[in-house]
Write a protein that holds these residues in place. Structure first.
Motif, short mmCIF file in Angstrom:
data_model
loop_
_atom_site.label_atom_id
_atom_site.label_comp_id
_atom_site.label_asym_id
_atom_site.label_seq_id
_atom_site.Cartn_x
_atom_site.Cartn_y
_atom_site.Cartn_z
N ARG A 171 0.84 -1.20 0.00
CA ARG A 171 0.00 0.00 0.00
C ARG A 171 0.88 1.25 0.00
O ARG A 171 1.91 1.30 0.70
CB ARG A 171 -0.97 -0.03 1.18
CG ARG A 171 -2.01 -1.13 1.02
CD ARG A 171 -2.87 -1.33 2.24
NE ARG A 171 -3.76 -0.19 2.51
CZ ARG A 171 -4.72 -0.22 3.43
NH1 ARG A 171 -4.91 -1.32 4.17
NH2 ARG A 171 -5.49 0.84 3.63
N THR A 172 0.47 2.23 -0.77
CA THR A 172 1.30 3.39 -1.08
C THR A 172 0.75 4.65 -0.43
O THR A 172 -0.46 4.93 -0.51
CB THR A 172 1.37 3.58 -2.60
OG1 THR A 172 1.92 2.40 -3.20
CG2 THR A 172 2.23 4.78 -2.96
N PHE A 173 1.66 5.44 0.17
CA PHE A 173 1.27 6.67 0.85
C PHE A 173 2.22 7.80 0.45
O PHE A 173 3.34 7.57 0.00
CB PHE A 173 1.31 6.48 2.37
CG PHE A 173 0.40 5.39 2.87
CD1 PHE A 173 -0.91 5.67 3.24
CD2 PHE A 173 0.85 4.07 2.94
CE1 PHE A 173 -1.75 4.66 3.70
CE2 PHE A 173 0.01 3.05 3.39
CZ PHE A 173 -1.29 3.35 3.77
N PHE A 174 1.76 9.02 0.66
CA PHE A 174 2.62 10.19 0.48
C PHE A 174 2.04 11.33 1.30
O PHE A 174 0.93 11.25 1.83
CB PHE A 174 2.75 10.59 -1.00
CG PHE A 174 1.45 10.93 -1.69
CD1 PHE A 174 1.02 12.25 -1.78
CD2 PHE A 174 0.67 9.94 -2.25
CE1 PHE A 174 -0.17 12.57 -2.42
CE2 PHE A 174 -0.52 10.24 -2.90
CZ PHE A 174 -0.95 11.56 -2.97
N LEU A 209 -1.66 13.13 5.19
CA LEU A 209 -1.24 11.81 4.75
C LEU A 209 -2.28 11.28 3.77
O LEU A 209 -3.48 11.28 4.06
CB LEU A 209 -1.10 10.86 5.93
CG LEU A 209 0.06 11.14 6.89
CD1 LEU A 209 -0.01 10.24 8.11
CD2 LEU A 209 1.40 10.98 6.19
N VAL A 210 -1.82 10.85 2.62
CA VAL A 210 -2.71 10.42 1.54
C VAL A 210 -2.32 9.02 1.10
O VAL A 210 -1.13 8.69 0.99
CB VAL A 210 -2.62 11.39 0.34
CG1 VAL A 210 -3.55 10.96 -0.78
CG2 VAL A 210 -2.93 12.82 0.79
N GLU A 211 -3.32 8.18 0.84
CA GLU A 211 -3.07 6.84 0.31
C GLU A 211 -3.46 6.81 -1.16
O GLU A 211 -4.52 7.29 -1.55
CB GLU A 211 -3.86 5.77 1.05
CG GLU A 211 -3.61 4.37 0.49
CD GLU A 211 -4.33 3.25 1.23
OE1 GLU A 211 -4.02 2.08 0.98
OE2 GLU A 211 -5.21 3.56 2.06
N ALA A 212 -2.59 6.25 -1.99
CA ALA A 212 -2.88 6.02 -3.40
C ALA A 212 -3.21 4.54 -3.57
O ALA A 212 -2.45 3.67 -3.14
CB ALA A 212 -1.68 6.40 -4.27
N TYR A 213 -4.33 4.24 -4.21
CA TYR A 213 -4.75 2.84 -4.33
C TYR A 213 -5.39 2.61 -5.70
O TYR A 213 -5.84 3.55 -6.38
CB TYR A 213 -5.74 2.48 -3.22
CG TYR A 213 -7.03 3.28 -3.24
CD1 TYR A 213 -8.17 2.79 -3.86
CD2 TYR A 213 -7.09 4.55 -2.66
CE1 TYR A 213 -9.34 3.52 -3.90
CE2 TYR A 213 -8.27 5.29 -2.68
CZ TYR A 213 -9.39 4.78 -3.31
OH TYR A 213 -10.54 5.50 -3.35
N VAL A 246 -6.06 10.05 4.55
CA VAL A 246 -6.24 9.11 5.66
C VAL A 246 -5.98 9.76 7.01
O VAL A 246 -6.25 9.15 8.05
CB VAL A 246 -5.32 7.87 5.49
CG1 VAL A 246 -5.69 7.11 4.23
CG2 VAL A 246 -3.84 8.27 5.47
N LEU A 247 -5.48 10.98 7.02
CA LEU A 247 -5.21 11.67 8.28
C LEU A 247 -6.43 12.49 8.70
O LEU A 247 -6.86 13.37 7.96
CB LEU A 247 -3.99 12.57 8.14
CG LEU A 247 -3.44 13.19 9.44
CD1 LEU A 247 -2.94 12.10 10.37
CD2 LEU A 247 -2.33 14.18 9.13
N ALA A 270 0.94 16.18 9.56
CA ALA A 270 2.12 15.32 9.62
C ALA A 270 3.35 16.10 9.18
O ALA A 270 3.77 16.05 8.03
CB ALA A 270 1.93 14.08 8.75
N ARG A 271 3.91 16.83 10.14
CA ARG A 271 5.07 17.66 9.86
C ARG A 271 5.88 17.78 11.14
O ARG A 271 5.32 17.93 12.23
CB ARG A 271 4.61 19.04 9.38
CG ARG A 271 5.75 20.01 9.11
CD ARG A 271 5.20 21.35 8.68
NE ARG A 271 6.20 22.40 8.87
CZ ARG A 271 5.92 23.69 9.11
NH1 ARG A 271 4.68 24.09 9.17
NH2 ARG A 271 6.89 24.55 9.27
#
Length: 682
Positions: free
Chosen positions: A45-48, A59-63, A74-75, A81-82
């Motif tokens: 699973r991929t996040f950025f 925080l973001v999930e790419a799916y 997702v946050l 998130a810093r």
């Protein structure tokens, strides 16, 4: 202005007066910055991280959706998130190992929350957040690295302790081990002034990290170490030096599944790949064709922490500075890496055993430092831009014809950084400019030139366009040729822009970077002047209409250029720039408290010599020379270059009757992160 001719001809209009669809709103309110791509090793699973106009880092999930990739935040609300370690922050999150090998209980993410410096754990699927370490006025955490064993509670991090910090050099940093089950924090490594890149080996039995001491900086005197890790006791033992010597640097140590520790090492004039296995010696990975390329980022930031609004206004804090992820080990036979030559990036693949390499020919010319991460043995994700496409997150699938050569099989765009969709043909494309300097040390001067470009307009015959010079921050950073909407905003209106990579910029090798040592505020400013003269004599610009802008150290260049070459510039814009280098030494944070030791001074200088240099190279003492209008923009909460720097310059020019404007930004630090506010204020 004459109306646009609807036929396939361009309307003639003076340079600087063209109309364009690249609006201020498109630059600021529709922009995002994508950084810190990460992949869960167990689930894929991929996040950025994505920063938005509200200044929050999500925080973001790419799916994979039904019709391709989709993205979801997702946050939950109320978190950002810093981190604040080393003031620049970055390195704010990591994906924790699941309790089983398949990761069926879903990924969890440990992250630093910006508002209170607490450490939180996010359950991605339920979006529940549990506080692991309470908010603190003195302790900060960043650069997390989870233990690879499923179910292990341990996470490495860099801790910063401000408890005894009336002075910057009294702030203490450590490599710590955090037990995510109990909240216990153990200081595993201490004694050095700075740490970065703590990580576990694949079997979890060793840890590695880099460290350095004052007066060195991340590109000088950095060493990498490893030690044995006792998971039960949560301690390290048998600390061993791996690589790095005085005056050299090591960056981005990363463990491979083959048991080697890979790292980028500046033993020669360029940072090259090395690796070492416990019990063995360091070895150069001498694959051919890239002997003059730079690998890895010798960085001052823990992760690239730049807002889209800093980016869109064109003065990124893009230094050789940041905890970065510019290469990834896909398998024992394939490493993919960003190679930088003359300020331009490309992604290559190489086999560490056969030393065969190949340019993957990605349509990207500027890669985000913290943006390349492994998906599988034959795929990875990367964040980057091209000359005509803005920053985006991509998935790259490669195919290995044999064990030595790789090529692209598929390139998939996952997410993009701007809501506005522009046709590529509306953008100006850059030209790499390189010419020999006429004074000072023998050297070439580098930069990227964007000519005016508009599908609807052209300048009157026999006229040349005005120029805006862009000076980057750092000062040991560089500007790449990727799409920058801020500069395109002006290009589309009939202005030429030139992003100078003056002597001292990274991305051009160690010799070029070290030209700045002892010459900051002099050689870089001379390079700016020579660039304007070069572009004018080669008939690319109207040398009578030249402006200059830049942020941070680039803002310092703006002030110095206006002071020492007043007849050359028609105006300047200084963003969170330095006006008094002595005041900077007294007020700045720990990471930069010895920065100018290299940049201004030489070993043979007396204290009197140093005082003279600081006065000679502080724009505030030469403000009377400035004749061009000046705009100063500064954040009221800037801890890197305090706003007192802006006041001293403004007050002096104002008292002399000069034309100057100061715009203050409440709640902003070093670099502007709130796009709507910046658009309104500037």
């Amino acid at each position: 202005m004459a109306p646009y001719n609807a036929e396939n001809t361009k309307t003639e209009a003076p340079y600087g007066q063209w109309e364009s669809e690249i609006t201020k709103e498109a630059l600021f309110r529709g922009s995002r910055n994508l950084v810190a791509s990460r992949v869960c090793n167990q689930t894929g699973r991929t996040f950025f991280t994505e920063s938005r106009p509200d200044g929050i880092y999500y925080l973001v999930e790419a799916y994979q959706g039904d019709t391709g990739y989709e993205c979801r935040t997702v946050l939950p609300a109320g978190y950002s998130a810093r981190s604040r370690v080393y003031e620049y922050g970055g390195g704010a999150y990591a994906i924790l190992s699941s309790s089983d090998n398949k990761g069926e209980d879903g990924p969890r993410i440990i992250f630093s929350n910006f508002s209170d410096c607490s450490v939180q754990i996010l359950d991605v699927d339920t979006q529940k957040v549990i506080c692991l370490l309470e908010k603190s006025d003195v302790l900060r955490y960043a650069d997390f690295a989870a233990h690879p064993r499923p179910g292990s509670p341990w996470v490495l991090a860099v801790q910063e302790d401000h408890a005894s910090a009336p002075k910057p050099d009294q702030v203490r940093n450590y490599v710590v081990a955090i037990n995510t089950a109990t909240g216990e924090v153990r200081r595993a490594v201490e004694g050095a002034d700075f740490y970065m890149y703590p990580s576990f080996s694949p079997d979890g039995k060793k840890i590695a990290w880099v460290q350095w001491d004052f007066p060195d900086m991340p590109w000088s005197g950095v060493k990498v170490y490893w030690a044995d890790w006792d998971e039960k006791a949560g301690i390290v033992s048998n600390v061993e030096w791996v690589a790095g010597e005085d005056g050299m640097t090591v960056t981005e140590p990363r463990w491979g599944s083959d048991g080697f520790l890979y790292f980028c090492y500046e033993k020669t004039k360029y940072r090259q790949f090395y690796r070492r296995r416990p019990g063995g010696d360091s070895a150069l990975l001498d694959f051919k064709g890239y002997e003059e390329a730079e690998f890895g980022s010798a960085s001052m930031f823990i992760g690239r922490l730049v807002s889209p609004y800093s980016q869109s206004v064109g003065y990124l804090l893009k230094s050789l500075h940041e905890i970065s992820h510019t290469y990834s080990i896909l398998s024992k036979e394939c490493v993919v890496a960003v190679a930088t030559e003359n300020g331009t990036d490309k992604v290559i693949a190489f086999n560490p055993e056969t030393l065969q390499s190949q340019d993957l020919s990605l349509p990207l010319s500027e890669i985000t430092y913290d943006g390349l991460y492994r998906l599988s043995d034959t795929s990875f994700i990367v964040i980057g831009s091209s000359a005509t496409a803005p920053q985006a997150l991509y998935r790259v699938d490669i195919t290995a014809d044999d064990t030595s050569r790789s090529s692209i099989r598929k390139l998939t765009k996952i997410w993009w950084s701007n809501d506005e969709v522009f046709k590529p043909e509306i953008f100006s494309t850059p030209q790499h400019i390189r010419f020999p300097a006429t004074s000072g040390p023998k050297r070439d001067i580098h930069g990227f030139y964007w000519p005016p470009h508009n599908l609807k307009y052209q300048g009157p015959e026999g006229t040349k366009p005005p120029l805006i010079v862009q000076s980057h921050g750092g000062p040991t950073g560089h500007t790449g040729p990727g799409l920058n909407l801020s500069m395109q905003y002006w290009n589309a209106r009939g202005y030429a822009t030139f992003a100078i990579n003056y002597s001292g910029s990274d991305g051009h090798g160690k010799t070029y970077r070290e030209l700045l040592n002892g010459r900051w505020g002099a050689i870089d400013v001379d390079d700016i002047a020579e660039s304007v003269q070069h572009l004018s004599t080669t008939s690319l610009i109207d040398g009578r209409r030249v402006g200059i802008r830049g942020g941070s150290a680039g803002g310092y260049s703006v002030l110095q250029a206006l002071c020492h070459y007043p007849a050359l510039f028609a105006g300047g814009a200084c963003y969170y720039g330095i006006s008094d280098v002595k005041l900077l030494l007294q007020e700045t944070h720990k990471m930069e408290s010895h920065y100018v030791d290299f940049l201004l001074f030489t070993p043979d200088m007396t204290e009197a010599d140093k005082e003279k240099v600081m006065r000679d190279r502080s724009p505030v003492h030469h403000a009377g020379n400035i004749t061009a209008p000046l705009l100063i923009c500064h954040g009221e909460e800037d801890k890197v270059v305090p706003i007192s720097q802006a006041y001293t310059m403004y007050d002096d020019i104002k008292a002399r009757g000069g034309e100057v404007r100061l715009v203050k930004f409440p709640g902003e630090g070093h670099g502007f992160r709130k796009g709507g506010e910046f658009a309104q204020g500037a």
